[in-house]
Design an enzyme around this catalytic site. Structure first.
Site, PDB file in Angstrom:
ATOM      1  N   HIS A 135     -53.088 -75.646  97.608  1.00  0.00           N
ATOM      2  CA  HIS A 135     -51.696 -75.238  98.152  1.00  0.00           C
ATOM      3  C   HIS A 135     -51.740 -75.329  99.705  1.00  0.00           C
ATOM      4  CE1 HIS A 135     -50.740 -71.585  95.773  1.00  0.00           C
ATOM      5  NE2 HIS A 135     -51.909 -70.869  95.710  1.00  0.00           N
ATOM      6  N   ASP A 171     -51.478 -72.975  86.611  1.00  0.00           N
ATOM      7  CA  ASP A 171     -52.156 -71.822  87.736  1.00  0.00           C
ATOM      8  C   ASP A 171     -50.986 -70.947  88.302  1.00  0.00           C
ATOM      9  OD1 ASP A 171     -52.872 -70.524  90.135  1.00  0.00           O
ATOM     10  OD2 ASP A 171     -54.530 -71.707  90.803  1.00  0.00           O
ATOM     11  N   HIS A 173     -50.201 -69.297  90.605  1.00  0.00           N
ATOM     12  CA  HIS A 173     -49.490 -69.562  91.374  1.00  0.00           C
ATOM     13  C   HIS A 173     -48.847 -70.426  91.119  1.00  0.00           C
ATOM     14  CE1 HIS A 173     -52.115 -66.647  92.472  1.00  0.00           C
ATOM     15  NE2 HIS A 173     -51.655 -66.437  92.516  1.00  0.00           N
ATOM     16  N   ASP A 260     -55.989 -68.398  86.616  1.00  0.00           N
ATOM     17  CA  ASP A 260     -55.368 -67.180  86.859  1.00  0.00           C
ATOM     18  C   ASP A 260     -53.918 -66.137  86.403  1.00  0.00           C
ATOM     19  OD1 ASP A 260     -53.936 -68.959  88.041  1.00  0.00           O
ATOM     20  OD2 ASP A 260     -54.518 -68.155  90.537  1.00  0.00           O
TER      21      ASP A 260
END
Length: 395
Positions: A135, A171, A173, A260
């Site tokens: 990120h 991931d 995200h 995740d």
């Protein structure tokens, strides 16, 4: 001598620590390394080389980050009270802490090290489960990520002579930082399979986000609905990733394995098992051998169920990368479970499996417009596949 897998780890990486109560708890790294060791994955068999790393210097960090941002991280690292929230520092997601610069720069150095080793041919595969901080933006921290080690690794591959690099991010995200850094770079394909930004941070990563004007089609996003389980997640990954990577013909495959997406993860809403995550790791490993002569750089990423999920998921990744895959039915070593019980007062998982049998419908069996996962996959294929000479309906 060429080693099968170079793995980045020493206890210094646990210094990447935002403090008590923060989801990015460094214990997840220590428990992963301990499990790898107890499973024999770190044994000296000529298959694995475990190495540490010193913090990256500013010359390396500024291949992806603005010099002013690096200076701001250094300042906040020396005095957390000086952290600049406008640069994402000193926020709830990214609290400033003493030594933050050195801890974050060490992660970057680890990923760049394995990238260079893979490109030079001294290691077939490389794993940095401490990395995957996808990120971080050129000018700011974001989403628990201070420096973007993945982007620095890809830059190092290009500098070392790779003509094309494919990046696959599974991931939960969206891999927004890596995508943004290479938005206008046609030599880098970024593919992110994630929970929809309509339900989850960072709120980006939709099918029509295709890359900059000079690199249209170089960014690929599959935005999955909340609640997607093994069959849907595996169908999405296999319906998009292998065809695009084959068409792109990269020299190196770089992957981010945030775990995740698991059903137990406290910060997201997918329902994936460790067994499905292991299947995708194996698929990407095989794809690296098929397309890139085995050149594979794999990182960790998110994952906040630090006992039942993260250590098993990333131990499987190390096992696959070192060509000593762990059978899912393997019992988790008693010494590791005893350590968890003593440290945390809770039992660890008994086996390296969730008891799931990974299965998915191939895209070739047909598209179901009433299925939300299929609609997400179709949106991506229709937007991107023609830009790579692929037919979104029939290929």
């Amino acid at each position: 001598m060429v080693v099968q897998a170079r793995v980045i780890w020493d206890e210094a990486f646990a210094a990447y620590d935002f403090g008590p109560g923060h989801p990015m708890a460094p214990i997840r790294l220590d428990l992963t390394a301990r499990l790898c060791r107890e499973l024999g994955l770190f044994d000296d068999r000529g298959l694995v080389e475990v190495v540490g790393a010193e913090p990256a210097d500013d010359a390396l960090l500024t291949t992806v980050h603005d010099p002013e941002y690096v200076a701001a991280v250094r300042a906040a690292s020396a005095d957390p009270r000086s952290a600049d929230p406008a640069r994402g520092l000193g926020t709830e997601d990214d609290p400033a802490f003493r030594g933050m610069h050195e801890a974050s720069a060490r992660v970057v150095a680890g990923t760049v090290d394995i990238a260079r080793a893979v490109c030079a041919g001294t290691a077939v595969h490389g794993v940095n489960f401490c990395g995957g901080l996808h990120h971080a933006m050129p000018d700011r921290a974001s989403g628990f990520c201070v420096y973007n080690d993945v982007a620095a690794g890809i830059r190092a591959l290009l500098a070392a002579g790779a003509s094309r690099v494919a990046y696959v991010d599974v991931d939960v995200h969206h891999g927004d930082g890596v995508e943004r850094i290479f938005w206008d770079e046609p030599r880098v394909l970024t593919v992110s399979v994630h929970e929809s930004g309509r339900a989850l941070f960072p709120g980006t990563g939709f099918a029509d986000d295709l890359g900059g004007r000079s690199a249209e089609g170089a960014a690929v996003n599959v935005a999955l609905p909340p609640g997607t389980g093994d069959a849907g997640w595996l169908r999405a990954v296999h319906s998009v990733v292998p065809p695009l990577v084959r068409a792109f013909r990269p020299d190196v495959l770089v992957t981010q394995h945030g775990c995740d997406s698991h059903v137990l993860d406290p910060l997201a809403h997918l329902a994936v098992s460790v067994d499905a995550q292991r299947m995708v790791q194996s698929t990407l490993h095989d794809l690296a051998h098929e397309v890139c002569a085995g050149r594979w750089v794999a990182t960790g990423g998110g994952g906040y169920e630090v006992v039942d999920v993260v250590p098993r998921a990333w131990a499987h990744l190390v096992g696959i990368a070192s060509h000593q895959p762990i059978p899912p039915e393997t019992q988790v070593p008693g010494a590791w479970r005893d350590h968890v019980s003593h440290l945390l007062g809770r039992p660890g998982p008994a086996r390296m499996t969730d008891g799931a049998t990974p299965w998915w419908r191939s895209w070739e069996v047909g598209y179901d417009p009433n299925d939300a996962v299929d609609r997400a996959v179709m949106a991506t294929r229709k937007a991107v596949f023609p830009l790579h000479g692929l037919d979104p309906w029939f290929d």
